[in-house]
Enzyme design. Structure first.
Site, mmCIF file in Angstrom:
data_model
loop_
_atom_site.group_PDB
_atom_site.id
_atom_site.type_symbol
_atom_site.label_atom_id
_atom_site.label_comp_id
_atom_site.label_asym_id
_atom_site.label_seq_id
_atom_site.Cartn_x
_atom_site.Cartn_y
_atom_site.Cartn_z
ATOM 1 N N THR A 283 -4.435 -2.457 -2.040
ATOM 2 C CA THR A 283 -3.697 -1.193 -2.133
ATOM 3 C C THR A 283 -2.230 -1.449 -1.863
ATOM 4 O OG1 THR A 283 -3.783 -0.687 0.227
ATOM 5 C CG2 THR A 283 -5.611 0.099 -1.148
ATOM 6 N N ASP A 284 -1.408 -0.482 -2.129
ATOM 7 C CA ASP A 284 -0.032 -0.516 -1.660
ATOM 8 C C ASP A 284 -0.029 -0.109 -0.175
ATOM 9 O OD1 ASP A 284 2.687 -0.762 -1.492
ATOM 10 O OD2 ASP A 284 3.124 0.419 -3.272
ATOM 11 N N TYR A 285 1.124 -0.194 0.422
ATOM 12 C CA TYR A 285 1.345 0.007 1.865
ATOM 13 C C TYR A 285 0.775 1.354 2.358
ATOM 14 C CZ TYR A 285 4.262 -1.085 6.004
ATOM 15 O OH TYR A 285 4.722 -1.420 7.251
ATOM 16 N N ALA A 287 -1.677 2.996 1.450
ATOM 17 C CA ALA A 287 -2.065 3.935 0.381
ATOM 18 C C ALA A 287 -3.428 4.566 0.649
ATOM 19 C CB ALA A 287 -2.041 3.249 -0.972
#
Ligand code: BGC
Length: 760
Positions: A283-285, A287
């Site tokens: 995932t992104d940060y 997310a």
């Protein structure tokens, strides 16, 4: 002879398949055996990606990293650098955790590592594929020499809205150009063997459609037809995956009602089943945690949903770490979901060779020898020079003569920290030359350079603070603007030419740096007006991470050179181009609008049912505006040179083909000016009649060629059956018979054209 060749190829292919099948078997046996030994907690631990805190892009930061490594609760760490520090962390994992599973070390290596290249939008403007690949190769060499083995790049999000700050991190508005670049970046990072100590695992991001955020506001919703997604926005991600990218990062945004990080259709049906991606999904940060704010439930619910959608690794938020065990007990996730994710993490580590030698990237000798080398710096200078786009050059104001005095005036003239541009987190800001320092070094006292701040970045000091974060400071003078301008005029008095170094600071674009006003700030416009009044030639050297609205500047200035943010070698490269050692050849990878109200504006629009007549402006009851024409200020693909090029008519090898055949389209291009130069010859196609509406033109090929003055070359493009296909309403990728227009030329508007027919 022919038979023999085929025989040899078949043998080779056979042996390659055999070896890779054997390798896969060995790998799977190894991973199966390891999985069998792992406890549930250890499996969940592998899904946890934490930050060492050197760079943070959210409010959460990881804690207790050391003890978590030892308890097997961490699979990867990012934003930790140096072979020594990384060795220490790796030692904790392989000597002090029960199963000794090595850690993967990531970082945002976006446009270079220590040697910084132009921001991605600038690199895209070079249209030079071998060069772009080389920049990624150098980034991989330097990052791996610093202990890293994973980069969160390439960023391939198409964006057609210059308000969005992260347009600077991608390759612009065009599907074809972005897909070509995505492939080069992946090959540059990953090389031909990920187990080498100088290759870096690529991560395609942000999957998906992050660049289509509504209103250009970061992290905002996207809502898009499948038809547009498949034809225009998804191909660059797919190109990166087809090129071998082994990891994918999910995006923050909502896609048609389901955020990407919880989107089963996106992460499993499309990515895994249709595209056959078998790498790692991260995932992104935070997310996963943000799914709570998206309104999908509490942390336990959203973590379970994200895992089941297809996410393998959870970046920073620790929703997986803290809730999956409970969800398993309650039956909302299954053992196979956790095993699948854990297997993907372990396989990635295996492919990087970390189980053989977890310290293969921790060699301090390499770090010293292979970072910021002369070779890397000269590549950075070349890349910067090729990324610059000459937007205007009236009466050959440029190139300048290497003599006399040049006044370099403006808030971007004396700030080394702003030269690398956004997302250059590992750059050594203190030791990056400013524009003036770089120019002085390159010109070697042949030209006297005088300089002055001239104006603050913006009159609004709070805005300036927000736009100069992360050490990207720009000196600020709190005296009245007129006083500062007066001083700058005095400095300029002795100059033959004025170079106005204006535009955005590096953090005026990038993450969470969206803007609703794309004019050069008033403080700087005021300065420009005063500089123009001196009567001396004023050249605008424009710094920007996005298209700006330059209508006024285009009208009032004789020359504009857009230098984006050129990286470590910006100053030298600006001198190379301004003084004619390098003839500019950059072409815009994104349309520059006349005003912000035209956005989103892109060349590959649909025709509508009420198009404007070509060349017309306002027509009642046609698709246009009352107050401004539909034209861009500078179209996609545009960029001037110090020389001029002429194009012959297009010659087609055939004017009728069937759906299995290719044809060639060629033109003769001649350098008709006074300088040797490079030209990006662009091929566009339009499908005139189809079962659904098609863009008025789409880029389908380009070639960057060098032509000495007076020289001509024939440039030939093959138009293959694939180039004529599109995803139809049933999402089948196919072509339809009919007439196609072919355009070849110097930008998306200045084109020769002809047509051919496709039969069944
Ligand atoms: C960005 C990503 C980046 C990640 C890790 C996020 O805020 O959206 O592009 O890779 O942080 O630094």
């Amino acid at each position: 002879m022919k038979t023999f060749k085929i025989f040899v190829c078949a043998c080779l292919l056979g042996s390659v398949n055999f070896t890779s099948a054997q390798n896969d078997k060995k790998m799977n046996q190894y991973i199966d055996a390891l999985l069998a030994k792992m406890s549930l907690e250890e499996k969940i631990g592998q899904l946890n990606l934490v930050t060492a805190g050197e760079v943070t892009t959210g409010t959460a930061v990881s804690t207790d990293v050391e003890s978590k490594i030892m308890s097997g609760s961490i699979g990867g760490i990012f934003s930790m650098t140096s072979p020594q520090r990384i060795r220490q962390a790796q030692e904790l994992a392989v000597n002090h955790s029960r199963l000794k599973i090595p850690i993967i070390f990531g970082m945002d290596v976006i446009h270079g590592y220590k040697t910084i290249f132009p921001i991605p939008l600038g690199l895209a403007a070079s249209w030079n594929m071998p060069l772009i690949r080389q920049t990624a190769r150098v980034a991989a060499i330097e990052a791996t020499a610093d202990g890293l083995n994973w980069t969160f790049s390439p960023m391939v999000d198409i964006s057609r809205d210059a308000r969005w700050g992260r347009i600077s991190e991608g390759s612009g508005e065009d599907t074809y150009l972005s897909a070509r670049i995505a492939k080069e970046m992946v090959i540059g990072y990953q090389g031909d063997d990920l187990r080498k100590n100088n290759t870096l695992l690529a991560c395609v991001k942000h999957f998906a459609l992050y660049g289509a955020a509504e209103a250009g506001r970061d992290y905002n919703t996207t809502d898009m037809s499948l038809h547009r997604m498949y034809n225009e926005y998804l191909p660059p991600y797919k190109a990166a995956i087809d090129a071998g990218a082994l990891s994918v990062m999910t995006s923050f945004n909502d896609i048609n009602g389901v955020p990407a990080s919880a989107n089963h259709w996106l992460l499993t049906d499309l990515l895994r089943a249709d595209w056959k991606f078998d790498g790692l999904v991260v995932t992104d940060y935070t997310a996963v945690n943000e799914l709570v704010d998206h309104g999908l439930g509490d942390l336990q619910q959203v973590s379970a949903r994200s895992l089941k959608a297809g996410v393998d690794m959870d970046m920073v938020g620790e929703g997986f770490l803290t809730t999956l065990k409970k969800s398993l007990a309650q039956g909302t996730v299954r053992t196979q979901d956790i095993d699948r994710a854990c297997r993907n993490v372990l396989i990635t580590k295996y492919k990087l060779g970390l189980f053989d030698d977890p310290f293969r990237y921790c060699d301090p000798a390499r770090q010293k020898k292979e970072t910021l080398t002369d070779e890397h710096l000269s590549l950075a200078r070349k890349a910067a020079g090729e990324s610059f786009v000459l937007l205007k050059n009236q009466a050959q104001t440029l190139p300048l003569k290497k003599q006399g005095t040049v006044a370099v005036i403006g808030p971007l003239a004396n700030t080394g920290a702003n030269m690398p541009g956004t997302w250059s987190v590992s750059a050594d800001l203190e030791n990056t030359a400013s524009l003036v320092e770089g120019m002085r070094a390159a010109l070697d006292s042949k030209v006297k350079i005088v300089t002055h701040l001239g104006a603050n970045l913006t009159d609004d000091s709070a805005l300036q603070e927000r736009a100069t974060m992360f050490g990207r400071t720009i000196p600020r003078d709190e005296r009245a603007p007129e006083v500062i301008i007066d001083e700058a005029l005095q400095t300029s008095q002795q100059a033959d030419v004025i170079v106005a170094a204006l535009g955005e600071s590096s953090e005026m674009s990038g993450e969470s740096s969206s803007r609703t006003d794309l004019n050069i700030p008033t403080s700087q416009r005021r300065l420009l007006e005063a500089l123009i009044k001196t009567g001396k030639p004023v050249v605008l050297v424009l710094f920007t991470g996005r298209p700006l609205t330059l209508t006024w500047e285009n009208e009032h200035l004789p020359a504009i050179l857009n230098v984006w943010f050129g990286g470590t070698q910006t100053g030298n490269a600006v001198a190379d181009v301004l003084f004619g050692d390098i003839n500019p050849s950059g072409k815009l990878p994104v349309t520059f609008p006349q005003n912000i109200g035209q956005l989103p504006l892109y060349y590959s629009q649909k025709n509508t049912g009420r198009p404007l007549k070509q060349g017309a402006w306002f027509q009642k009851f046609r698709s246009n505006y009352l107050d401004v024409s539909n034209d861009p200020l500078y179209p996609f693909g545009y960029g001037l040179s110090y020389t001029t090029f002429s194009y012959s008519d297009i010659h087609l090898s055939n004017t009728k083909i069937n759906s299995g055949e290719s044809l060639t389209a060629s033109v003769q291009v001649t350098n008709t000016g006074k300088y040797d130069g490079q030209e990006v010859v662009q091929l566009y196609i339009r499908d005139l009649v189809a079962s659904q509406t098609r863009p008025i033109k789409e880029l389908k090929g380009f070639k960057k060629i060098a032509l000495n003055k007076g020289e001509s070359k024939t440039v030939e493009f093959t138009i293959s059956p694939e180039d004529l296909k599109f995803y139809n309403q049933q999402l089948e990728f196919s072509s339809e018979p009919g007439v196609f227009k072919v355009f070849i030329g110097t930008d998306s508007q200045d084109l020769q054209e002809t047509e051919f027919e496709l039969t069944i």
